[in-house]
Structures are given as structure tokens and as C-alpha cells.
Design an enzyme around this catalytic site. Sequence first.
Site, PDB file in Angstrom:
ATOM      1  N   CYS A  90      -1.862  -4.315   3.475  1.00 52.81           N
ATOM      2  CA  CYS A  90      -0.612  -3.952   2.784  1.00 52.81           C
ATOM      3  C   CYS A  90      -0.525  -4.503   1.359  1.00 52.81           C
ATOM      4  CB  CYS A  90       0.585  -4.449   3.597  1.00 52.81           C
ATOM      5  SG  CYS A  90       0.502  -6.174   4.067  1.00 52.81           S
ATOM      6  N   HIS A 142       6.983  -6.776   0.100  1.00 52.88           N
ATOM      7  CA  HIS A 142       6.178  -7.805  -0.563  1.00 52.88           C
ATOM      8  C   HIS A 142       6.353  -7.693  -2.079  1.00 52.88           C
ATOM      9  CE1 HIS A 142       4.418  -8.527   3.225  1.00 52.88           C
ATOM     10  NE2 HIS A 142       3.188  -8.086   3.053  1.00 52.88           N
TER      11      HIS A 142
END
Lengths: 349, 349
Positions: B130, B243
Site C-alpha cells: 500500500c 497513509h
Amino acid sequence: MSKTYRVAILGATGAVGTEFLELLASRQFPLADLKLLASPRSAGRTIQFAGENLPVEAVSEEAFNNVDIVLASAGASTSRVWADKAVASGAVVIDNSSAFRMEPTVPLVVPEVNPEAAFTHKGIIANPNCTTILMAVAVWPLHQVEPVQRLVAATYQSASGAGARAMEEMKEQAQAILQGEQAKTEIFPYPLAFNLFPHNSKLNELGYCEEEMKMVNETRKIFAEPQMRITATCVRVPVLRAHSEAINLEFGRPFSVEKAREIISQSPGVQLVEDWQANYFPMPMEASGKDDVLVGRIRQDISNPNGLELWLSGDQIRKGAALNAVQIAELLVKENLPAAPELAVSGKK
Amino acid sequence: MSKTYRVAILGATGAVGTEFLELLASRQFPLADLKLLASPRSAGRTIQFAGENLPVEAVSEEAFNNVDIVLASAGASTSRVWADKAVASGAVVIDNSSAFRMEPTVPLVVPEVNPEAAFTHKGIIANPNCTTILMAVAVWPLHQVEPVQRLVAATYQSASGAGARAMEEMKEQAQAILQGEQAKTEIFPYPLAFNLFPHNSKLNELGYCEEEMKMVNETRKIFAEPQMRITATCVRVPVLRAHSEAINLEFGRPFSVEKAREIISQSPGVQLVEDWQANYFPMPMEASGKDDVLVGRIRQDISNPNGLELWLSGDQIRKGAALNAVQIAELLVKENLPAAPELAVSGKK
């Protein structure tokens, strides 16, 4: 040796002021007298110190009479108003604000790095920015062995950097979000709980915020390296009171990880925290309330044979502010300074 | 053009599995059939999809019969057990785990970066890590114009990276701490609420954790730049699902900020989010649920004339996982692939 000092705390009711009180007591600072000063809004309150209830007085010109040392942490605008007046009254001002840090005649001191600078003062000694202090104590001992050629920092800064009220706001936001409600913002421009954002200080024409430029300019001044190459990205994270930093260091030649670890483990103001088996490194939760800056995850930078990566967490209120200022006061006291007001003001040792 | 596909989701009950379902519906993926597979523990549950209650089946060899595309997100060990079996049954597996990413015969695909690689598959296409995907979509368009010589990243990774249960744990910890209680840890090694810590994946002999090495090695593979100089510090922060990353880029010559902004604002998969007056930049709170990676705070690195600093936030579950995998499936579908099972397995287009 038994000399005692008349100390005033300017900004006694704030987060750093509270920590000043705790440190003066726990470090047995040689106090003759302690005066608590704050804005008129806070005047009239009392604060317990060493079993006594001390009154909080509104700051005024007269308040600095018969004061040897002022520990100031009431913001830059307040310091700009009162510091010169305190100095004129004969006090040495150790100022935690950004007001005087970059003035050429004002020393900017981290006692583990440039203690000698403290003795060049003309009445005001500046306490550096919190993020800068934490980085300075960790990087300085390495820089002494092998000069840092370039430094790239990314910070993880706690709510306490914006003051006691900001810490409360972040907790209130977290509670609201957990209850499925909207987070309210007052101190911070955006919700901080379960979120994060680039440091919300003023941006310059290059897009660097004030906090980042403090890390650049103040580190250069403290290290006496006016050309040192430093860049930083400062970010506020939903942590209460300790800052963390990821620091990439570039040297002129390889710096062995073993040597760096040995240096950090033997240097003042830092503590090597590394358990590679347990994946245990500095964390803000554990740095909170500690004097030392926790340093660890020292790694060879795999993108650069002359590089090192390191990670730190340090108490932003303690070493990042109050403790560093009290340590500066202790430097003076150790040399029986401030002496007579004339001497203190003229800056002669 | 009206061809439809029989799709199976392996790991249908997880955080990424849930997102697969949402994306297949909202993007009107040409489904002929949808099979939900999970561990025997989750079998028997039903999940709503397009108004129907679909049963969750325990994964088995037979479950892959008559399946064209498997979207797998059930962890590396599960993928290692089932991917080959699914391929043998004639399916193309788009695998979100780390199991096959670095295998030379398995393409590692970010559709905005290396779509052509998807068509070289031998049955398995790997979906990258990711954090790596988010960085890749932001850095690739710049790298196309001027090759990146060195990249220094520091990450701010949300709880969702450790799964749905980890997100709950972080919320429970926050609630406990707000009530003055001890935070309990089960998924994470240390409390994450109001705290942060270096990414708790396995460390290699150089002290880099797996997450960091994924950023290094997977970026090199996706960019087809096997020597690209990359270093990273990965940190878990108390954020729920997006994130953020601070990325320092070094080029072979100066790269103007204006040009970089223009490129980012015109590139697929990224959105330029910068309001310099309002100090408004990408935040995980706003990246959550969005397809695009939010990129901003593009600055000239003041420590390096050939450097740029940038900041991003991206939904770790969406573009960082489920969306990227569905986009890979859409790449195949656009070319009317997978074709007959024989062709899919042999990798011929």
C-alpha cells in the site's frame, strides 16, 4: 556555593510554566525567591510550590525588581514586551519564545551542545525551538566526530507544541469522533485526533513553514555552522506531549552504525533505545516525562554509503522547552552568575 | 464488449475484501458471477452485494472452478496455499499479499505506472504494498520527466494497514486512555492511540523493516529501475485508514516546483491539494474514501538545488489495496482478458 537566586517565571500558568515549577523543585534549584507572573487574566490564582501556595501576579515593570533570573514562556509577543524591561531591572532572561532566537547578540543555547555561548549573553539567552533542541542533542555528538554534510528531517509533533489547551482540544476531538460526532476545532485549523497535517505555522515564499525554518536556522546557529544543509517536513500528529523525528544524515564519508550507537550511548542528554529483537525503539509514550531524548533505530542508509538514518522521541515540554531553559539557568548558577546586575547586563563573565 | 466475468474474492470478510465489494458495485465491473471466499471460520456468513445476500464460502480447491478472476486479499500464507490452485483451475489471480510480488515471473502492477506489465502474467498478478503504491503514483510522473536519483521517505501509516481488527483496537485504546485506563494491546505490540512507533514488521540485518524494504524493492520493480536509490523510515501513527508520506526527491538537475505542480495536476491517480494561503495540504482525514492520492506541499528542497520535497495522503485500503487490484482487473477486461484458461495460464495476450 550556597548562593541562592531570585527567580521569576513569566507564563507560570501555561504547560511549560507548570513544568518549570516541577523542575525547579525536583532539581533543587537554589532559590532565594520564586515569583509567578502571568497575564492579568491569570493573576490572582495561586499555584502550589514546595508546599506553599504562591500567588500568580500580573506581569508589570515593577514585577522584575529584585529578580535575578526570569524563565519566560509566554509567547513571542509577550517576550518582546517584557524581556528588555526585565533586563533593565537587572535580571537575566532565559526566553523560551522565538522572539530573540535569531538575533545575533542573543545566544541560542542547548547546554549539551554550546554551553559556552550562554556566557556571551547581554541579558537575554534564547531557548531554542523544541523540535530543534531534540534534534540537536541527538545529532551534535555525531557531528563532532564527523561533520554532517546534509540533514533531511521529517517530524511527528505532538499537540503539546501548541500549548495545554491544544492538548485538551485533541482529547475532546478524539472523544467526539469515538462517539460518532463531529470534531470541533478552535486552536488547530483542522481536527488532529485520528488525523494529522503539515505543521500549521506561517509559510515562507519557498513553502517552508516557520517550524521547519526554525529547525534549519536555529540548528545552524546552535551548531555554529551557518551553511549547514538542512531540510525538514514538520507534521502535527495526534500524540499528546512528545515529538518524534526521522532524521537522515549525510556525512563526508561512511559513518559506522556501531560507532554511532556507541557515541549516542555515551553522550549527555540522549539515551540509546534499541531492542532489535523485540522491534522496540523510541516512542512518544515512553519519552513523555523523561529528561533524555530517546534515540534509536540507527541504520546505515541503504541509499547512500555515507548516510545514517536515526529515529528519536523526546518530551517536547521537558527537554524541548522547560528543562533546557532550567539547564541554561543551572549553567549560569554553576559559575555564580548572574552576578551584580551591571555585569549581567553588560554580558561580562 | 458485453463480455462478463466470473469473479471470486478471497478474503471477502476483511477490510480490503469489503472494499472490493464496494468497488465492484460502484465501478460497475462486468460481473457474470461473484463468489465470496474466506477461511472456514467466516464461512456461512452472508454479505450484501447489489441487493442480494451472498453466502461466504470456505475456500477450497473446487471453489475456483468456473472463476475467471480471483481478487485475493487474505494474507501471504493463504495466497501461497491457494493461488496456484486457482491458476490451475483457469483463473487469473490478482493478489494483494506480499507472497509473489518479488517473483521475477510475476508482474507487480500499478496501472498508472506500468499497465503493460499486467499482460505478461503467468496466472498471477501481484498488487504492490500500500505505501509503495501511494508513493509510486505520485513519484512516477515526475520520474518520467527527470529520473529520480535518490528518494528519502518517512511514512505516517494508519491502523488499517494492520487490518480491520487493528482499527478497532486503536479506537478501543483511545477510549480507554480518555477514561484514564490502561490501553490494551493485542494486534499491535504497543498502544497506538495517542502514540506512534516504527513499523512493527520484521527487521533485516541492516535494521530495515519489511515495510521499508517493500518500498525500496517494489518501487524498483514497478519503475523497472533495479538500482534506484531509495531509503525509508516507516512509522505507524494513530490514524484510522489513510497513509501519509513525506518524500524527499533528488534529481540529476534542478526540477522546478511549478513544473512539478503542473505534472501532478495533470497525472492520473493523483490530485494536487495545495492552498498555500490557508496552509491547507493533504490530510489522511480527507484522503479516506478517495480514489486519488492527494499530493501537495511541493517545495524546492533548500538543502539541495536538485531536490524537491513533497507530501501525500492516500487511502491505504482503496488505492493502496482494493482499488489498485480492481484497476488491474479492469486493465485485463478492457482487452477482453482473461481469455480461455489455457491462454491466461500461459500468459499469452
